[in-house]
Write an enzyme that holds these catalytic residues in place. Structure first.
Site, short mmCIF file in Angstrom:
data_model
loop_
_atom_site.label_atom_id
_atom_site.label_comp_id
_atom_site.label_asym_id
_atom_site.label_seq_id
_atom_site.Cartn_x
_atom_site.Cartn_y
_atom_site.Cartn_z
N GLU A 292 41.61 54.08 13.34
CA GLU A 292 42.76 53.58 14.10
C GLU A 292 43.85 54.64 14.21
OE1 GLU A 292 43.25 49.10 12.80
OE2 GLU A 292 41.98 50.20 11.42
N LEU B 40 34.96 44.38 10.20
CA LEU B 40 34.83 43.59 8.97
C LEU B 40 35.46 44.32 7.80
CD1 LEU B 40 31.04 42.71 9.46
CD2 LEU B 40 33.02 41.50 10.37
N HIS C 161 43.51 43.45 15.38
CA HIS C 161 42.59 44.58 15.15
C HIS C 161 42.23 45.29 16.45
CE1 HIS C 161 40.80 42.30 11.44
NE2 HIS C 161 41.69 43.19 11.02
N GLY D 252 40.49 41.70 6.29
CA GLY D 252 40.57 40.78 7.42
C GLY D 252 39.43 41.14 8.36
N ARG E 227 32.02 44.06 -1.94
CA ARG E 227 31.14 44.83 -2.83
C ARG E 227 30.84 44.02 -4.09
NH1 ARG E 227 33.06 50.85 -3.15
NH2 ARG E 227 34.83 49.62 -2.49
N ASP F 201 36.38 40.67 -2.71
CA ASP F 201 35.86 41.98 -2.35
C ASP F 201 34.35 41.89 -2.11
OD1 ASP F 201 36.80 45.10 -2.95
OD2 ASP F 201 34.66 44.71 -3.23
N ARG G 268 41.01 34.65 3.42
CA ARG G 268 41.38 33.71 4.49
C ARG G 268 40.19 32.83 4.87
NH1 ARG G 268 43.74 38.17 8.50
NH2 ARG G 268 44.16 39.55 6.75
N LYS H 56 51.89 53.46 5.25
CA LYS H 56 50.89 54.54 5.26
C LYS H 56 51.31 55.57 6.28
CE LYS H 56 46.93 51.53 4.54
NZ LYS H 56 45.84 50.91 5.25
N ASN I 166 52.28 53.57 9.58
CA ASN I 166 51.75 52.21 9.58
C ASN I 166 52.45 51.43 8.47
OD1 ASN I 166 50.29 49.88 9.32
ND2 ASN I 166 48.29 50.86 9.11
N ARG J 72 52.00 52.05 14.23
CA ARG J 72 51.15 50.88 14.38
C ARG J 72 52.03 49.63 14.29
NH1 ARG J 72 48.51 47.17 10.02
NH2 ARG J 72 47.32 45.84 11.42
N GLY K 258 35.45 48.36 6.45
CA GLY K 258 34.85 48.64 5.14
C GLY K 258 33.51 47.94 4.93
N ILE K 259 33.43 46.66 5.32
CA ILE K 259 32.17 45.92 5.14
C ILE K 259 31.16 46.34 6.22
CG2 ILE K 259 31.11 43.63 5.12
CD1 ILE K 259 33.86 42.51 4.21
N GLY K 260 31.63 46.38 7.46
CA GLY K 260 30.73 46.71 8.57
C GLY K 260 30.11 48.09 8.45
#
Ligand code: ADP
Length: 393
Positions: A377, A201, A172, A204, A277, A275, A233, A14, A7, A84, A323-325
């Protein structure tokens, strides 16, 4: 089958080695800060590595990854490489790599100028180091190619779409596709029997409406700037604001680009951080602008979800991921509260547990179902790669 997943992002590369049979990762890592202070971090079964490296371009990064795979004695066991790729243009599904495919990916660089050049280097270098192996490109946009014209067209003169391919593409897609398949598995249903909303989430963010397995609308558009508010964004806004800022403050295109992509969103509203968090912690401690940023994020997401829900005849489940979701109890709670018109009633205990003991489900019995489904992913890229390679052998 062992698959190497690569990726290449705008300034990082990555990798992961995945066994498609056990779905386990055997090694993974990242080269960060390509072009400046290159740093390599990797985990294998014999060693963990972290060191500074010279990586002026992605070529050196791929070399470093290849060296690590040699040391880990994985290199000869890898049977294919999955890449990717952010933008697939006209491609509606993953593609076996050929010279033509690389040329096409390069030809649409202007649609994803930060990512596409990195992908092309990654593809070319991988051809060099793994030249005996079949390689596959998995596109972030491909899943959204089933959107009907009413969802992908902008209200611009039709010639702009015909001549310049300016339309909504969505991003995504690999994550949305993965969590929709995983949700079907968790719910014990076939994908053709489900209508889903998915909310990815992370730094991005985007959401997608999926009708019987096919994407029918999504919140990101021609670029990943459209849709919900994100870390830095802005998400969707009135385009006339750009003319106004240009005329009154003299902002040129570069300045506006930076403003909308790097200085807005959670960071811009809170003045504190991009961020989530940090935003939620500060909001809980009474930081007023962090509270505003959190409210706007959750309301705008609910508003976008409500909008794309209109592409579905009914909702079997809303999936939270990224990460958020996956981690933010408060975001999920606020989003579901904002969506109460669609019948969502959060179960506080299950939400607190991230649905870990309830098959992902975080809503009450009589509610429209909402779930937490961790994304993966890399695994889906590995599976797509294996499936395409098996077809040709
Ligand atoms: P990327 O889009 O770069 O892959 P991720 O999916 O890792 O990003 O998501 C990063 C976001 O997830 C950050 O805003 C981070 O603060 C948020 N996040 C991670 N863990 C938590 C948590 N426990 N609570 C709230 N937000 C979290």
């Amino acid at each position: 089958m062992l698959i190497l997943v690569l990726n290449c992002g705008s300034s990082s590369a990555k990798f992961a080695v995945i066994d498609t049979q056990t779905e386990e990762g055997l090694a993974s890592g990242i080269v960060e800060n390509i072009g400046s202070n290159g740093f390599f971090k990797a985990k294998g079964h014999t060693q963990n590595k972290s060191k500074s490296i010279e990586a002026p371009t992605h070529s050196e990064a791929i070399f470093e990854i290849q060296q690590f795979l040699i040391q880990e004695q994985l290199i000869d066991r890898i049977e294919a490489v999955g890449h990717r790729v952010v933008h697939g243009g006209k491609y509606i599904q993953s593609k076996l790599i050929s010279l033509d495919v690389i040329q096409y990916i390069e030809s649409i660089t202007q649609f994803a100028p930060l990512h596409q050049p990195a992908h092309v280097i990654g593809l070319q270098e991988a051809q060099k180091y793994f030249n005996k192996l079949p390689q596959v490109a998995v596109f972030d946009t491909a899943f959204h190619q089933t959107m009907p014209p009413k969802a992908y067209l902008y209200g611009l003169p039709y010639e702009i779409f015909e001549k310049h391919q300016i339309r909504r593409y969505g991003f995504h897609g690999t994550s949305h596709r993965y969590v929709s398949l995983e949700a079907a598995r968790l719910l014990g249903k076939e994908k053709k029997d489900l209508n889903l909303l998915t909310a990815h989430l992370g730094n991005g963010s985007s959401a997608t409406a999926i009708l019987q397995g096919d994407c029918v609308d999504t919140t990101m558009g021609f670029t990943p700037l459209e849709g919900v508010l994100m870390g830095t964004r802005s998400g969707s806004l009135d385009p006339a604001i750009l003319f106004y800022l240009n005329k009154t403050l003299g902002y040129d295109f570069d300045r506006l680009d930076t403003l909308l992509n790097k200085e807005s969103g959670l960071l811009g509203l809170s003045g504190l951080s991009n961020d989530m968090r940090s935003i939620t912690e500060a909001a809980q401690e009474g930081h007023e602008r962090a509270q505003i940023a959190l409210e706007v994020f959750c309301y705008k997401l609910a508003r976008e979800l409500g909008g794309i829900a209109m592409a579905l005849p009914s909702i079997d489940a809303l999936i939270f991921t990224g990460g958020i979701g996956e981690n933010s109890v408060i975001v999920r709670q606020k989003v579901l509260q904002n969506l109460s018109l669609l019948g969502f009633k959060v179960d506080d205990f299950k939400n607190q547990e991230h649905g870990k003991n309830s098959n992902g489900i975080i809503t009450q019995e009589q509610s429209t179902v909402a779930m937490v489904v961790p994304t993966n992913e890399e695994l889906l890229i590995a599976i797509d790669t294996k499936n395409l390679v098996e077809k040709i052998s």
